[in-house]
Write an enzyme that holds these catalytic residues in place. Structure first.
Site, PDB file in Angstrom:
ATOM      1  CB  ALA A 115      49.657  67.015   4.693  1.00 32.34           C
ATOM      2  CG  ASN A 183      56.091  68.168  -1.165  1.00 31.72           C
ATOM      3  OD1 ASN A 183      56.399  68.964  -1.536  1.00 31.72           O
ATOM      4  ND2 ASN A 183      55.417  67.258  -1.442  1.00 31.72           N
ATOM      5  CG  HIS A 213      52.361  65.173   8.863  1.00 32.18           C
ATOM      6  ND1 HIS A 213      53.322  64.612   7.548  1.00 32.18           N
ATOM      7  CD2 HIS A 213      51.745  65.142   8.122  1.00 32.18           C
ATOM      8  CE1 HIS A 213      52.671  64.393   6.931  1.00 32.18           C
ATOM      9  NE2 HIS A 213      51.317  64.317   6.647  1.00 32.18           N
TER      10      HIS A 213
HETATM   11  N1  LIG Z   1      52.376  70.713   0.930  1.00 32.38           N
HETATM   12  C1  LIG Z   1      52.246  69.788   1.229  1.00 32.38           C
HETATM   13  O1  LIG Z   1      51.797  69.663   2.484  1.00 32.38           O
HETATM   14  C2  LIG Z   1      51.407  67.987   0.549  1.00 32.38           C
HETATM   15  C3  LIG Z   1      52.381  68.461  -1.032  1.00 32.38           C
HETATM   16  N2  LIG Z   1      51.989  67.406  -1.701  1.00 32.38           N
HETATM   17  C4  LIG Z   1      52.823  67.743  -3.387  1.00 32.38           C
HETATM   18  O2  LIG Z   1      51.188  67.840  -4.153  1.00 32.38           O
HETATM   19  C5  LIG Z   1      51.560  68.120  -5.253  1.00 32.38           C
HETATM   20  C6  LIG Z   1      50.101  67.527  -6.087  1.00 32.38           C
HETATM   21  O3  LIG Z   1      50.030  65.764  -5.155  1.00 32.38           O
HETATM   22  P1  LIG Z   1      48.632  65.579  -5.166  1.00 32.38           P
HETATM   23  O4  LIG Z   1      47.597  66.196  -6.335  1.00 32.38           O
HETATM   24  O5  LIG Z   1      48.292  64.417  -4.441  1.00 32.38           O
HETATM   25  O6  LIG Z   1      49.213  64.864  -7.148  1.00 32.38           O
HETATM   26  P2  LIG Z   1      47.785  63.857  -7.920  1.00 32.38           P
HETATM   27  O7  LIG Z   1      48.766  62.857  -8.819  1.00 32.38           O
HETATM   28  O8  LIG Z   1      46.944  63.699  -7.152  1.00 32.38           O
HETATM   29  O9  LIG Z   1      47.992  64.685  -9.742  1.00 32.38           O
HETATM   30  C7  LIG Z   1      48.873  64.948 -10.076  1.00 32.38           C
HETATM   31  C8  LIG Z   1      48.200  66.173 -11.068  1.00 32.38           C
HETATM   32  O10 LIG Z   1      49.707  66.256 -11.777  1.00 32.38           O
HETATM   33  C9  LIG Z   1      48.568  65.943 -12.795  1.00 32.38           C
HETATM   34  N3  LIG Z   1      49.771  66.136 -13.740  1.00 32.38           N
HETATM   35  C10 LIG Z   1      51.009  65.147 -14.239  1.00 32.38           C
HETATM   36  N4  LIG Z   1      51.568  65.613 -14.806  1.00 32.38           N
HETATM   37  C11 LIG Z   1      51.629  66.701 -15.487  1.00 32.38           C
HETATM   38  C12 LIG Z   1      51.467  67.506 -16.679  1.00 32.38           C
HETATM   39  N5  LIG Z   1      53.201  67.491 -16.629  1.00 32.38           N
HETATM   40  N6  LIG Z   1      51.214  69.172 -16.711  1.00 32.38           N
HETATM   41  C13 LIG Z   1      49.961  69.217 -15.705  1.00 32.38           C
HETATM   42  N7  LIG Z   1      49.714  68.366 -15.311  1.00 32.38           N
HETATM   43  C14 LIG Z   1      50.368  67.169 -14.733  1.00 32.38           C
HETATM   44  C15 LIG Z   1      47.778  64.723 -13.566  1.00 32.38           C
HETATM   45  O11 LIG Z   1      47.152  64.737 -14.155  1.00 32.38           O
HETATM   46  P3  LIG Z   1      46.268  63.319 -14.426  1.00 32.38           P
HETATM   47  O12 LIG Z   1      45.024  64.231 -13.551  1.00 32.38           O
HETATM   48  O13 LIG Z   1      45.725  63.690 -16.259  1.00 32.38           O
HETATM   49  O14 LIG Z   1      46.364  62.674 -14.518  1.00 32.38           O
HETATM   50  C16 LIG Z   1      46.499  65.116 -12.006  1.00 32.38           C
HETATM   51  O15 LIG Z   1      45.865  65.838 -12.321  1.00 32.38           O
HETATM   52  C17 LIG Z   1      52.888  66.829  -5.367  1.00 32.38           C
HETATM   53  O16 LIG Z   1      54.109  67.288  -5.405  1.00 32.38           O
HETATM   54  C18 LIG Z   1      52.771  65.979  -3.969  1.00 32.38           C
HETATM   55  O17 LIG Z   1      54.278  65.946  -4.060  1.00 32.38           O
HETATM   56  C19 LIG Z   1      51.137  66.572  -1.683  1.00 32.38           C
HETATM   57  C20 LIG Z   1      50.382  66.295  -0.104  1.00 32.38           C
HETATM   58  C21 LIG Z   1      51.073  67.176   0.651  1.00 32.38           C
HETATM   59  O1  LIG Z   2      49.895  64.872   2.472  1.00 32.96           O
HETATM   60  C1  LIG Z   2      50.451  64.207   3.463  1.00 32.96           C
HETATM   61  O2  LIG Z   2      50.774  63.726   4.413  1.00 32.96           O
HETATM   62  C2  LIG Z   2      52.092  64.827   3.150  1.00 32.96           C
HETATM   63  C3  LIG Z   2      52.166  64.638   2.310  1.00 32.96           C
HETATM   64  O3  LIG Z   2      52.290  63.707   1.095  1.00 32.96           O
HETATM   65  C4  LIG Z   2      54.044  65.003   1.670  1.00 32.96           C
HETATM   66  O4  LIG Z   2      53.965  66.574   2.574  1.00 32.96           O
HETATM   67  O5  LIG Z   2      54.386  65.893   0.764  1.00 32.96           O
END
Ligand SMILES: NC(=O)C1=CN([C@@H]2O[C@H](COP(=O)(O)OP(=O)(O)OC[C@H]3O[C@@H](n4cnc5c(N)ncnc54)[C@H](OP(=O)(O)O)[C@@H]3O)[C@@H](O)[C@H]2O)C=CC1
Ligand SMILES: O=C([O-])CC(=O)C(=O)O
Length: 261
Positions: A115, A183, A213
């Site tokens: 992001a 993240n 950000h």
């Molecule tokens: N790098 C960056 O800039 C950013 C990183 N992130 C990170 O990315 C990651 C994903 O975020 P986001 O998509 O928003 O999360 P969500 O909560 O929207 O989705 C998580 C997914 O993981 C699934 N899940 C949960 N537990 C398990 C498990 N044990 N095994 C398999 N699947 C599982 C859920 O399943 P179900 O659909 O069945 O509930 C869901 O599909 C997070 O760690 C978040 O912090 C987020 C934003 C920005």
């Molecule tokens: O999605 C965003 O704006 C940032 C975020 O959640 C992350 O870095 O974990």
């Protein structure tokens, strides 16, 4: 064709799986997916092979991790150990579970910009030496969860009426305390000058409608600022909608004969 497995079908993972399924990443194909249960994955993508995130043998050549941070270490470590490459959305997992980074080399770990904009400039400034870097992040209150840390600070998210600083300090500590929110600062730290020297300010704003950000990077050759104004994902306001697109862009780069580096 590189066979890709997507773990997690939420705000970050579902757009990646859909783009792969639609043939939008040349040289790659969607091999399989996982959500919290096989049934939940099948409900989202009925035509794709579904398995549990622990089932390494069912995975393709490259895995895109889009799991909750709590699932990161137990799942990603063994995948990298198996020799598969992993593109990681939960970048903070590499700081919170350093043993996973230690496996890199058996399989490769790719980090997306997520992001955040501006990591290309950050890397160049870090290479010039003597740099300072910081991130100021701001989200709507709904983008955060009440935690023991906030309660101890006397902050009750549900009661906030004005823009409030939730955290100010080193990135490493911010990633530990807010694993679902920053993240982006983990990525900034790993691209730049490390998680102990990168500073983070984290703000919650009851009037905000975007996740913002702002990176500031200061080095001897250049002074760099990058403000990213993100729309939150409609289903999951913690996560910016850009995150999934950044993963798609990263996959295109990995597959391309001419790459950004
Ligand atoms: N790098 C960056 O800039 C950013 C990183 N992130 C990170 O990315 C990651 C994903 O975020 P986001 O998509 O928003 O999360 P969500 O909560 O929207 O989705 C998580 C997914 O993981 C699934 N899940 C949960 N537990 C398990 C498990 N044990 N095994 C398999 N699947 C599982 C859920 O399943 P179900 O659909 O069945 O509930 C869901 O599909 C997070 O760690 C978040 O912090 C987020 C934003 C920005
Ligand atoms: O999605 C965003 O704006 C940032 C975020 O959640 C992350 O870095 O974990």
């Amino acid at each position: 064709m590189i066979r890709v497995t997507v773990l997690g079908l939420g705000a970050a993972g579902l757009p990646v799986a859909l783009a792969l399924q639609a043939g939008q990443v040349p040289g790659m194909m969607l091999h399989s997916v996982a959500a919290s249960t096989i049934g939940r994955a099948q409900a989202k993508l009925p035509d794709v092979s579904a398995h549990l995130a622990q089932d390494i043998d069912a995975m393709g050549d490259l895995v895109v991790e889009c799991l909750p941070p709590a699932a990161f270490a137990a799942v990603v470590g063994p995948i990298v150990q198996s020799g598969r490459d992993v593109l990681v959305a939960s970048v903070g997992g590499l700081l919170n579970a350093p043993e996973v980074a230690a496996y890199a080399g058996q399989g490769r770990i790719f980090l997306p910009s997520g992001a955040l904009g501006g990591l290309d400039g950050v890397r160049a400034i870090a290479a010039s030496g003597n740099a300072q870097m910081r991130l100021a992040s701001e989200k709507p209150v709904a983008g955060f969860e009440q935690s023991a840390y906030l309660t101890a600070k006397g902050i009750v998210l549900a009661d906030l009426t004005t823009r409030t600083c939730l955290f100010s300090g080193p990135a490493r500590e911010g990633v530990r305390l807010f694993p679902k929110n920053v993240n982006v600062v983990a990525a900034l730290s790993l691209a730049g000058i490390g998680a102990d020297d990168t500073q983070l300010e984290l703000w919650a704003d009851p009037d905000a409608t975007t996740n913002q950000h702002k990176v500031t990077a200061i080095g001897p050759a250049a002074h760099f600022e990058a403000l990213t104004i993100n729309l939150p994902d409609p289903q999951n306001p913690r996560t910016s909608a850009l995150t999934g697109f950044s993963l798609i862009a990263a996959l295109r780069n990995i597959a391309a004969p001419i790459r950004f580096a």
